[in-house]
Design a protein around this motif. Structure first.
Motif, PDB file in Angstrom:
ATOM      1  N   GLN A 176       7.953  69.117 120.228  1.00 14.65           N
ATOM      2  CA  GLN A 176       8.098  69.953 121.619  1.00 14.65           C
ATOM      3  C   GLN A 176       8.068  71.529 120.882  1.00 14.65           C
ATOM      4  OE1 GLN A 176      12.100  68.352 122.441  1.00 14.65           O
ATOM      5  NE2 GLN A 176      11.261  67.652 124.292  1.00 14.65           N
ATOM      6  N   PRO A 177       6.557  71.845 120.751  1.00 12.41           N
ATOM      7  CA  PRO A 177       6.843  73.261 120.409  1.00 12.41           C
ATOM      8  C   PRO A 177       6.979  74.294 121.239  1.00 12.41           C
ATOM      9  CG  PRO A 177       4.528  72.452 120.998  1.00 12.41           C
ATOM     10  CD  PRO A 177       5.382  71.240 121.214  1.00 12.41           C
ATOM     11  N   ASP A 178       7.453  73.949 122.455  1.00 16.24           N
ATOM     12  CA  ASP A 178       7.784  74.902 123.479  1.00 16.24           C
ATOM     13  C   ASP A 178       9.407  75.091 123.680  1.00 16.24           C
ATOM     14  OD1 ASP A 178       7.931  72.191 124.399  1.00 16.24           O
ATOM     15  OD2 ASP A 178       7.762  72.792 126.296  1.00 16.24           O
ATOM     16  N   ARG A 179      10.197  74.508 122.633  1.00 15.94           N
ATOM     17  CA  ARG A 179      11.550  74.527 122.587  1.00 15.94           C
ATOM     18  C   ARG A 179      11.949  75.551 121.598  1.00 15.94           C
ATOM     19  NH1 ARG A 179      13.886  69.631 124.505  1.00 15.94           N
ATOM     20  NH2 ARG A 179      16.160  70.516 124.061  1.00 15.94           N
ATOM     21  N   GLY A 180      13.005  75.891 121.705  1.00 18.55           N
ATOM     22  CA  GLY A 180      13.674  77.020 120.970  1.00 18.55           C
ATOM     23  C   GLY A 180      15.057  76.765 120.709  1.00 18.55           C
ATOM     24  N   PRO A 181      15.928  77.785 120.096  1.00 15.83           N
ATOM     25  CA  PRO A 181      15.487  79.119 119.736  1.00 15.83           C
ATOM     26  C   PRO A 181      14.480  78.924 118.525  1.00 15.83           C
ATOM     27  CG  PRO A 181      17.649  78.690 118.916  1.00 15.83           C
ATOM     28  CD  PRO A 181      17.150  77.448 119.871  1.00 15.83           C
ATOM     29  N   ILE A 182      13.817  80.168 118.220  1.00  9.45           N
ATOM     30  CA  ILE A 182      13.013  80.291 117.106  1.00  9.45           C
ATOM     31  C   ILE A 182      13.794  80.887 116.037  1.00  9.45           C
ATOM     32  CG2 ILE A 182      10.923  81.624 116.066  1.00  9.45           C
ATOM     33  CD1 ILE A 182       9.652  80.999 118.701  1.00  9.45           C
ATOM     34  N   ASN A 183      14.568  82.202 116.586  1.00  8.71           N
ATOM     35  CA  ASN A 183      15.203  82.784 115.369  1.00  8.71           C
ATOM     36  C   ASN A 183      16.643  83.472 116.063  1.00  8.71           C
ATOM     37  OD1 ASN A 183      15.967  84.306 113.228  1.00  8.71           O
ATOM     38  ND2 ASN A 183      14.977  86.172 114.155  1.00  8.71           N
ATOM     39  N   ASP A 184      17.842  82.127 116.249  1.00 11.01           N
ATOM     40  CA  ASP A 184      18.782  82.749 116.764  1.00 11.01           C
ATOM     41  C   ASP A 184      19.782  81.521 116.559  1.00 11.01           C
ATOM     42  OD1 ASP A 184      20.599  84.150 117.955  1.00 11.01           O
ATOM     43  OD2 ASP A 184      19.334  84.724 119.715  1.00 11.01           O
ATOM     44  N   ILE A 185      21.101  81.424 117.170  1.00  8.49           N
ATOM     45  CA  ILE A 185      22.121  80.781 116.763  1.00  8.49           C
ATOM     46  C   ILE A 185      22.810  80.713 118.195  1.00  8.49           C
ATOM     47  CG2 ILE A 185      23.958  79.739 115.509  1.00  8.49           C
ATOM     48  CD1 ILE A 185      22.802  81.379 113.280  1.00  8.49           C
ATOM     49  N   LEU A 186      22.652  79.719 118.967  1.00  3.98           N
ATOM     50  CA  LEU A 186      23.263  80.038 120.501  1.00  3.98           C
ATOM     51  C   LEU A 186      24.327  79.111 120.607  1.00  3.98           C
ATOM     52  CD1 LEU A 186      19.708  79.870 122.413  1.00  3.98           C
ATOM     53  CD2 LEU A 186      20.878  81.661 121.463  1.00  3.98           C
ATOM     54  N   PRO A 187      25.597  79.511 121.188  1.00  2.23           N
ATOM     55  CA  PRO A 187      26.643  78.668 121.514  1.00  2.23           C
ATOM     56  C   PRO A 187      26.014  78.239 122.888  1.00  2.23           C
ATOM     57  CG  PRO A 187      27.467  80.969 121.289  1.00  2.23           C
ATOM     58  CD  PRO A 187      25.888  81.021 121.133  1.00  2.23           C
ATOM     59  N   ASP A 188      25.922  76.652 122.786  1.00  7.66           N
ATOM     60  CA  ASP A 188      25.245  75.975 123.961  1.00  7.66           C
ATOM     61  C   ASP A 188      25.983  74.621 124.313  1.00  7.66           C
ATOM     62  OD1 ASP A 188      23.277  74.897 125.607  1.00  7.66           O
ATOM     63  OD2 ASP A 188      21.941  74.481 123.855  1.00  7.66           O
TER      64      ASP A 188
END
Ligand SMILES: NC(=O)C1=CN([C@@H]2O[C@H](COP(=O)(O)OP(=O)(O)OC[C@H]3O[C@@H](n4cnc5c(N)ncnc54)[C@H](O)[C@@H]3O)[C@@H](O)[C@H]2O)C=CC1
Ligand SMILES: O=C(OP(=O)(O)O)[C@H](O)COP(=O)(O)O
Length: 361
Positions: A176-188
């Motif tokens: 899934q190349p369209d998923r992320g984050p690329i450069n972050d750390i997200l409370p999720d």
């Protein structure tokens, strides 16, 4: 022979189809797909009759040279049960199709719990689902499966006063190349609890559990940091033994020097696993630590494959009189679940070496 249809042939669907084909009591009636892409070609090459999930896409399959065996209705009619592996939310729309043909169906963890009559995890509630009349059953998500597999035996053995887990969630699957984050750390999600704790309660209703989620730029696996306050005191070595006894928990031995999911995936590939799949929870033996009644450990969860054996067991729970233990053993044997008990794991469990670090260390 149970004839199993698979609707949705992506990450989960292709694995479920192969797992069904490997069972001695099941066969793949066919798979349904919306798009005649490389995965549809692969399904055809594997000998699975490919159905067009949407009538208006049938021409596209013809144009792509992928032979079409029929439409979704044809597949449902030909199946004793359908495993719906479509993207989250589509399964709920499909329930009416399965009901129209009076065909039982399984749904995946991306669906809300109310898509089905019951939620399922083989270790947590196979017997309850099998004893019920539920014909529409949801296999809980990869993370919830991973939590349920360890919390059920811990609750049985020691009692769980309260479980807390922080889930470091992979951003997307490798495909899934369209998923992320690329450069972050997200409370999720940023709100607490994440849906996983309540989701555990759909299969273990009386267990006190809270979860928090963080999504990171990784695709290989999820990683859980687990803390369980037990009702009784336990030695780390005894907990290791309890988890070693679980056929779908792999206690990663310290001397394997597995640093993280990348090594685990390599381990699986070296072991000749299909697609490098890890059907088991991977618990680092060295991480198991107990301070009083507080237990801590890390586990990695292969999101693409841990729910696959669960789907196979759920098929038997819904369609047959097979008992839980018998189904789990059969599924494991047919797929090759379990890396076997390593000497190192036995040693850690026996003398506590490497498993005795206190939470204060
Ligand atoms: N990938 C993962 O890590 C996990 C996913 N799940 C759940 O499994 C379900 C499927 O997820 P994935 O396999 O990852 O999705 P995916 O996107 O890899 O595969 C879905 C497949 O369904 C097809 N599709 C789309 N619309 C369709 C329709 N209307 N009818 C039939 N097929 C259709 C897509 O073309 C694709 O082949 C979701 O509920 C998801 O939340 C559960 C555990 C882990
Ligand atoms: O479908 C899944 O992930 P996704 O919705 O992030 O693609 C996996 O089952 C993980 O889901 P979860 O984090 O809700 O357990």
């Amino acid at each position: 022979m149970l004839r199993v249809g698979v609707n949705g042939y992506g990450t989960i669907g292709k694995r479920v189809a192969d797992a069904v084909a490997a069972q001695p009591d099941m066969e793949v009636a066919g798979v349904a797909k919306t798009t005649p892409n490389f995965e549809a070609e692969a399904a055809h090459r594997r000998g699975y009759p490919v159905h067009a999930a949407r009538e208006d896409r049938r021409d596209a399959f013809d144009d792509a040279g992928v032979p079409v065996a029929g439409d979704l209705d044809d597949l449902v009619v030909e199946s004793d049960i359908v495993v719906d592996c479509t993207p989250a939310g589509i399964g709920a729309e499909n329930r009416a199709v399965y009901e129209r043909h009076d065909t039982p169906a399984l749904y995946q963890g991306g669906e809300d719990a109310d898509v089905a009559d019951a939620s399922f995890n083989a270790r947590a509630n196979y017997d309850e689902v099998a004893a019920s009349d539920a014909e529409h059953v949801r296999v809980v998500s990869c993370n919830t499966t991973g939590l349920s597999r360890v919390l059920a035996p811990l609750d049985e053995q020691y009692g769980v006063e309260k479980a807390r887990a922080t889930l470091v969630r992979r951003g997307g699957d490798p495909s899934q190349p369209d998923r992320g984050p690329i450069n972050d750390i997200l409370p999720d999600p940023v709100t607490v609890p994440s849906h996983h704790g309540p989701d555990v309660n759909t299969v273990l209703p009386d267990l006190a559990v809270d979860t928090m989620g963080v999504t990171v730029p990784a695709t290989l696996m999820h990683l859980h940091s687990v803390n369980v306050t037990l009702e009784t005191e336990a030695e780390a070595a005894a907990v290791a033994e309890t988890l070693t006894d679980e056929s779908r928990v792999f206690l990663v031995p310290g001397d394997a020097r597995v640093a993280g999911p990348a090594h685990l995936k390599e381990y699986a590939q070296d072991a000749g696993r299909p697609r490098g799949d890890l059907w088991e929870n991977c618990v680092w033996a060295e991480s198991i630590a107990v301070e009083g009644r507080d237990l801590y450990f890390f586990q990695a969860i292969h999101q693409e494959s841990d729910v696959v054996p669960e789907n196979v067991d759920a098929i038997r729970a819904v369609c047959t009189d097979t008992e839980a233990a018998e189904s789990v053993v059969e599924t494991n044997r047919a797929l090759g679940v379990g890396f076997g008990e390593s000497e190192e794991t036995r040693r850690v469990a026996a003398d506590g070496e490497g498993a005795t670090a206190s939470a204060d260390d």
